[in-house]
Design an enzyme around this catalytic site. Structure first.
Site, PDB file in Angstrom:
ATOM      1  N   HIS A 147      88.125  84.152  52.490  1.00 45.54           N
ATOM      2  CA  HIS A 147      88.253  83.627  53.927  1.00 45.54           C
ATOM      3  C   HIS A 147      87.427  82.124  53.736  1.00 45.54           C
ATOM      4  CE1 HIS A 147      87.858  83.456  58.398  1.00 45.54           C
ATOM      5  NE2 HIS A 147      89.053  83.247  58.251  1.00 45.54           N
ATOM      6  N   LYS A 197      86.179  78.325  53.521  1.00 48.75           N
ATOM      7  CA  LYS A 197      86.775  76.847  53.637  1.00 48.75           C
ATOM      8  C   LYS A 197      85.830  76.045  53.337  1.00 48.75           C
ATOM      9  CE  LYS A 197      89.193  79.799  56.965  1.00 48.75           C
ATOM     10  NZ  LYS A 197      88.764  80.544  57.992  1.00 48.75           N
ATOM     11  N   ASP A 253      83.114  65.120  44.552  1.00 45.64           N
ATOM     12  CA  ASP A 253      82.098  64.820  43.538  1.00 45.64           C
ATOM     13  C   ASP A 253      80.818  65.437  43.594  1.00 45.64           C
ATOM     14  OD1 ASP A 253      83.897  62.701  42.460  1.00 45.64           O
ATOM     15  OD2 ASP A 253      83.177  61.103  43.728  1.00 45.64           O
ATOM     16  N   HIS A 299      88.953  78.868  67.322  1.00 48.16           N
ATOM     17  CA  HIS A 299      89.070  79.172  66.122  1.00 48.16           C
ATOM     18  C   HIS A 299      87.620  78.910  65.441  1.00 48.16           C
ATOM     19  CE1 HIS A 299      90.510  79.460  61.730  1.00 48.16           C
ATOM     20  NE2 HIS A 299      91.160  80.293  62.258  1.00 48.16           N
ATOM     21  N   LYS A 354      83.595  79.041  64.622  1.00 55.47           N
ATOM     22  CA  LYS A 354      82.410  79.977  64.384  1.00 55.47           C
ATOM     23  C   LYS A 354      81.197  79.120  64.181  1.00 55.47           C
ATOM     24  CE  LYS A 354      86.682  81.430  62.154  1.00 55.47           C
ATOM     25  NZ  LYS A 354      87.819  80.620  61.671  1.00 55.47           N
ATOM     26  N   ASP A 358      67.826  79.709  69.671  1.00 54.37           N
ATOM     27  CA  ASP A 358      66.703  78.954  70.309  1.00 54.37           C
ATOM     28  C   ASP A 358      66.539  77.700  70.392  1.00 54.37           C
ATOM     29  OD1 ASP A 358      65.439  81.754  70.918  1.00 54.37           O
ATOM     30  OD2 ASP A 358      64.144  81.747  69.001  1.00 54.37           O
TER      31      ASP A 358
END
Length: 475
Positions: free
Chosen positions: A140, A142, A147, A375, A377, A382
């Site tokens: 999953h 991404k 370079d 979508h 995440k 704190d």
């Protein structure tokens, strides 16, 4: 041929050498809108000197997908090595195109944990029955890496919906652009996946190799050959993405030494490394030391019994816990919503503050008027440390799929992400959930609802039925 040597020439090398001091090794830019996220991938590829490495779960065949593929083909034409590692869950249907692209001497494509039977639905069904446990584990991650010096890390797949360019439904998402040291760490992780036994080169899939030779005269091949020329036409559609000056300006980034790229070990998909699943352990460690406030943004929030207990214990210690997730109407994965809905009462009763995003909304953060689905995440701990990555707070990300992300310890970055959370939870575009008289209540600016708002009766029924199934460990 594997090329993971340090890159010392080119525009990214010059930029990093000039602006990344030894004590502040990396620069960061939070990418909160689709236009910036698409431009980061496009411009960084145009500035590539040696290689571009891409790891993704989904690559759509739409304007954005073709635009970025055109950029990769153009880079390959001038000698840049392109390494494309795709999870195989959504690849089938594009097999021929990938096999043809893989014939380019500078383009190298591998499929992670691929299906063996690719053309017959009957054979595919048999394979799912026989190898379902193996195929259930997916990559999953991404990451878009250039370079070993520039990286885009986060939750976005490749496709119009992830860059706010769809006319139907767009995913509200987050990425982090990284320049310098942690980009190199992300590339090191990429190579560990690239060399894993489950990363199979496309040219080793015999039926694809034979099919590619047969398709060299097919119109699809002619279309692929002209992808670079298509790029100019595609970029004429808003937003225009042509300026690279800001991406090579030190003032465009926040520079920090206190950051950590983290990724699961690729062996996690073989159930040989569950106890050292890096992202989960890193998040739990930071949750354990939280003292004041935790913001959680998770589109597929399925905490399970253990997760509810953990969040409840944080609240009991005086930590304010706020969670933004999808509503039933905005969630594109019904089963994921059922796993969350099953624990909603317990979360509210424990004092966790829940917010659910509306599907119909207008936000200052969005360029499109299409429907929205969360979508992103992300975490803020704190008001100081942030996390942006591919990890959903649920069993699938924790124990089944591989994930990645980056932690940054910086108050300014934390405040920016908190502002995004606050903007995204305005009552005009989001529901605040409360637990009143043993019932879950949804509130917005003007109304209170006693059942899932903005959803049809049959969808509510399906969500309830899904809650009755023993699927929580798979969500």
């Amino acid at each position: 041929m594997l090329d993971n040597t340090a890159v010392t020439s080119g525009r990214w090398a010059e930029f990093v050498n000039q602006h990344a001091a030894a004590s502040v090794s990396s620069g960061y830019r939070l990418l909160a809108n689709g236009a910036d996220a698409l431009e980061a991938r496009q411009v960084s590829t145009r500035c590539a000197h040696s290689r571009v490495c891409i790891q993704t779960y989904i690559w759509e065949d739409d304007d954005s997908g073709r635009l970025l593929m055109a950029e990769l083909l153009t880079a390959a034409k001038r000698g840049v090595q392109v390494y494309l590692l795709l999870d195989d869950m959504d690849v089938r249907g594009n097999d021929y195109a990938l096999a043809l692209l893989d014939q380019h001497p500078n383009i190298h494509i591998r499929l992670f944990n691929p299906f063996r039977f690719r053309f017959s639905p009957v054979h595919a069904l048999v394979e799912v029955i026989l190898r379902g446990s193996e195929l259930n584990h997916r990559m999953h991650n991404k990451a878009w890496l250039v370079d070993g010096l520039f990286a885009v890390i986060g939750g976005r797949n490749i496709g119009d919906a992830y860059f706010d360019r769809s006319q139907e439904t767009n995913f509200i998402d987050l990425d982090m652009a990284v320049v310098g040291g942690e980009a190199a760490a992300a590339e090191t992780s990429f190579w560990s996946y690239w060399q894993h036994p489950l990363a199979i080169p496309v040219h080793r899939l015999k039926r694809l190799r034979k099919a590619a030779r047969a398709w060299e005269k097919h119109p699809l091949w002619l279309k692929l050959k002209h992808l670079p020329e298509m790029a100019d036409a595609i970029t004429q559609k808003p937003p225009k993405l042509n300026d690279d000056s800001r991406w090579l300006s030190p003032n465009y980034y926040q520079w920090h030494a206190n950051a950590q790229f983290i990724a699961d070990n690729a062996n996690k998909v073989q159930r040989t490394n569950q106890q050292s699943a890096g992202v989960l352990q890193a998040i739990l460690f930071r949750f354990a030391r939280a003292k004041q406030q935790v913001h959680i943004i998770s589109p597929y929030f399925t905490p399970g019994e253990a997760g509810v207990a953990m969040l409840a214990s944080m609240v009991a210690k005086g930590v304010e816990v706020k969670v933004l997730t999808n509503s039933l109407a905005s969630n594109d994965v019904l089963f994921a919503h059922s796993g969350y809905a099953k624990r909603r009462r317990s979360l509210l009763a424990a004092g966790v503050k829940l917010f659910e995003m509306k599907a119909e909304q207008k936000s200052r953060l969005r360029l499109s008027t299409a429907k929205a689905s969360l979508h992103s995440k992300a975490l803020v701990i704190d008001q100081q440390e942030v996390f942006v990555g591919s990890f959903n707070l649920g069993a699938r990300s924790a124990m089944i799929n591989t994930e990645l992300g980056i932690f940054i310890d910086d108050n300014d970055m934390a405040n920016r992400l908190i502002n995004i959370f606050t903007e995204s939870t305005r009552s005009e575009i989001c529901y605040r959930l409360r637990y009143i008289n043993q019932r879950v209540v949804w509130q917005d600016t003007q109304n209170c609802y006693l059942r899932e708002p903005d959803s049809r009766w049959w969808r509510r029924l399906l969500a309830w039925l899904a809650q009755q199934l023993p699927l929580e460990s798979q969500l």
